[in-house]
Write an enzyme that holds these catalytic residues in place. Structure first.
Site, PDB file in Angstrom:
ATOM      1  N   CYS A 154      35.822 -54.431  53.324  1.00 37.79           N
ATOM      2  CA  CYS A 154      36.453 -55.696  53.716  1.00 37.79           C
ATOM      3  C   CYS A 154      37.532 -55.401  54.756  1.00 37.79           C
ATOM      4  O   CYS A 154      38.047 -54.276  54.832  1.00 37.79           O
ATOM      5  CB  CYS A 154      37.082 -56.317  52.477  1.00 37.79           C
ATOM      6  SG  CYS A 154      37.973 -57.842  52.785  1.00 37.79           S
ATOM      7  N   THR A 199      40.462 -56.235  54.524  1.00 36.14           N
ATOM      8  CA  THR A 199      41.623 -55.794  53.734  1.00 36.14           C
ATOM      9  C   THR A 199      41.632 -54.279  53.570  1.00 36.14           C
ATOM     10  O   THR A 199      42.686 -53.637  53.655  1.00 36.14           O
ATOM     11  CB  THR A 199      41.575 -56.461  52.333  1.00 36.14           C
ATOM     12  OG1 THR A 199      41.548 -57.872  52.510  1.00 36.14           O
ATOM     13  CG2 THR A 199      42.767 -56.073  51.488  1.00 36.14           C
ATOM     14  N   HIS A 228      42.874 -52.705  56.666  1.00 35.14           N
ATOM     15  CA  HIS A 228      44.349 -52.759  56.721  1.00 35.14           C
ATOM     16  C   HIS A 228      44.953 -51.616  55.895  1.00 35.14           C
ATOM     17  O   HIS A 228      45.937 -50.998  56.299  1.00 35.14           O
ATOM     18  CB  HIS A 228      44.874 -54.090  56.178  1.00 35.14           C
ATOM     19  CG  HIS A 228      44.674 -55.252  57.104  1.00 35.14           C
ATOM     20  ND1 HIS A 228      45.362 -55.384  58.283  1.00 35.14           N
ATOM     21  CD2 HIS A 228      43.857 -56.328  57.021  1.00 35.14           C
ATOM     22  CE1 HIS A 228      44.984 -56.505  58.891  1.00 35.14           C
ATOM     23  NE2 HIS A 228      44.061 -57.083  58.145  1.00 35.14           N
TER      24      HIS A 228
HETATM   25 ZN    ZN Z   1      37.118 -58.716  50.686  1.00 32.13          ZN
END
Ligand code: ZN
Ligand code: NAD
Length: 341
Positions: free
Chosen positions: A38, A40, A43
């Protein structure tokens, strides 16, 4: 067990050995088969300001998964060993007013696996039985592994009635593309998706029956009139997190238009509130999935012809995770699925 860990407070992730989690009376232990990477996770890999502020180290990352139950806590009676499952990665509390009134997705105490608590990029995951979602036979593990972002798309797309409506989606990332497929599936009239990345627009056109528009080179108004829309779009799904995209969306809406916003802008965003007020536009913010209404609706659609399989552009063994993250960072992929078998 093998796990993909944020082991140090610096850029990168490390595939290393970790103890298999011990489960409590209300938990299950899941043997992970496939996981999705993802934004995320990227990040967290990059260790940007948000990640430094949010993620304690060491942390097993990952929250998009499918696997098989291998152990049940002693209080768990409604699941069984051997069952194929995915699950909700948001762990909610039971004490807030929102939770106690059944609006679990609005609980302010929500914690995320792979962010605040140990995650799914591992051979085994501990999850509260409450969060487990059994997979129907029609949903293979590779799709089970991306139900979390599909759920974001479904939650956003079903926020407003789309039947017969003209829908504008800004951002042809994996979630925007899946939202386009959902909008089509539930009976929207025209579905237009915008991006500035041609690779992703091409992917959108292959996965869903939509009109891709490259706003770096094409005029959205011209597309709108070519499609025979008089005034503008009825519903907007913001899935880019880009301020210009949101501005363009507000401009392209009909009076009385409705916008559901999933994209996360980088900071406070300058918005022309005049246009929103005088156009009487309704804006709804979307976080995560409705627990568990989104899951029921999403599985029903998958069992009834919704096909988002094409959004997965890469599948690779977990040993190649660094390559997977590299491809993600280049922005030229759809979903990337890691295989843990
Ligand atoms: Zn996700
Ligand atoms: P992504 O970054 O892969 O996709 C965003 C797309 O927007 C990219 O393809 C990018 O090229 C495009 N874009 C950039 N500028 C644009 C412009 N001016 N016009 C149109 N498109 C433009 O992201 P994703 O994984 O598909 O997620 C979509 C968004 O949703 C992200 O902002 C993400 O942070 C957010 N998100 C929110 C939640 C939530 O719970 N609210 C959950 C997951 C993701």
């Amino acid at each position: 067990m093998k796990a993909l860990v944020k082991a140090k407070a610096e850029e990168g992730l490390w595939l290393q050995n970790e103890p298999v989690p011990e489960i409590g009376p209300g938990d299950v232990l899941i043997r992970i088969r496939k996981t999705g990477i993802c934004g995320t996770d990227v990040h967290i890999w990059n260790w940007d300001e948000w990640a430094q502020r949010t993620v304690p180290v060491p942390m097993i990352t990952g929250h998009e998964f499918a696997g098989e139950i291998v152990e049940l806590g002693r209080d768990v009676t409604d699941l069984r060993v051997g069952q194929r499952v995915s699950g909700e990665g948001h762990l909610i509390g039971k004490t807030s007013r929102q939770s106690r009134s059944g609006q679990f997705h609005l609980d302010p105490e929500t914690k995320g696996i792979g962010v605040n608590v140990q995650g799914a990029f591992a051979e085994y995951l501990r999850l509260p039985a409450f969060n487990v979602v059994p997979l129907p036979d029609a949903v293979p593990d590779r799709i089970g592994a991306i139900l979390d972002p599909l759920g974001n798309a479904v939650h956003t797309a079903l926020s407003f009635n789309l039947v017969g409506e003209d829908v504008l989606i800004t951002g042809a990332g994996p979630i925007g593309i899946m939202a386009a497929a959902v909008a089509r599936h539930v009976g929207a009239r025209h579905v237009v998706i915008t991006d500035v990345n041609q690779t992703r627009l091409d992917l959108a056109g292959r996965v869903a029956d939509v009109t891709p528009v490259n706003v770096a080179t094409e005029d959205l108004d011209a597309v709108r009139s070519r499609l025979g829309m008089r005034q503008g779009f009825d519903v907007g799904l913001e899935m880019s997190g880009n301020t210009h995209a949101f501005d363009q969306m507000v401009e392209a809406m009909v009076t009385g238009g409705r916008i559901a916003m999933l994209g996360i802008p980088p900071g406070k965003s300058p918005v022309d509130w005049n246009r929103i007020v005088f156009k009487s536009i309704t804006i709804k913010g979307i976080y995560g999935r409705e627990i568990f209404e989104t899951w029921y609706k999403m599985l029903a659609m998958l069992e009834n012809g919704l096909d988002i399989g094409g959004v997965i552009t890469h599948e690779m063994p977990v040993a190649d995770f660094a390559e997977g993250f590299q491809i993600m960072r280049a922005g030229q992929s759809g979903k990337i699925v890691l295989d843990w078998d």
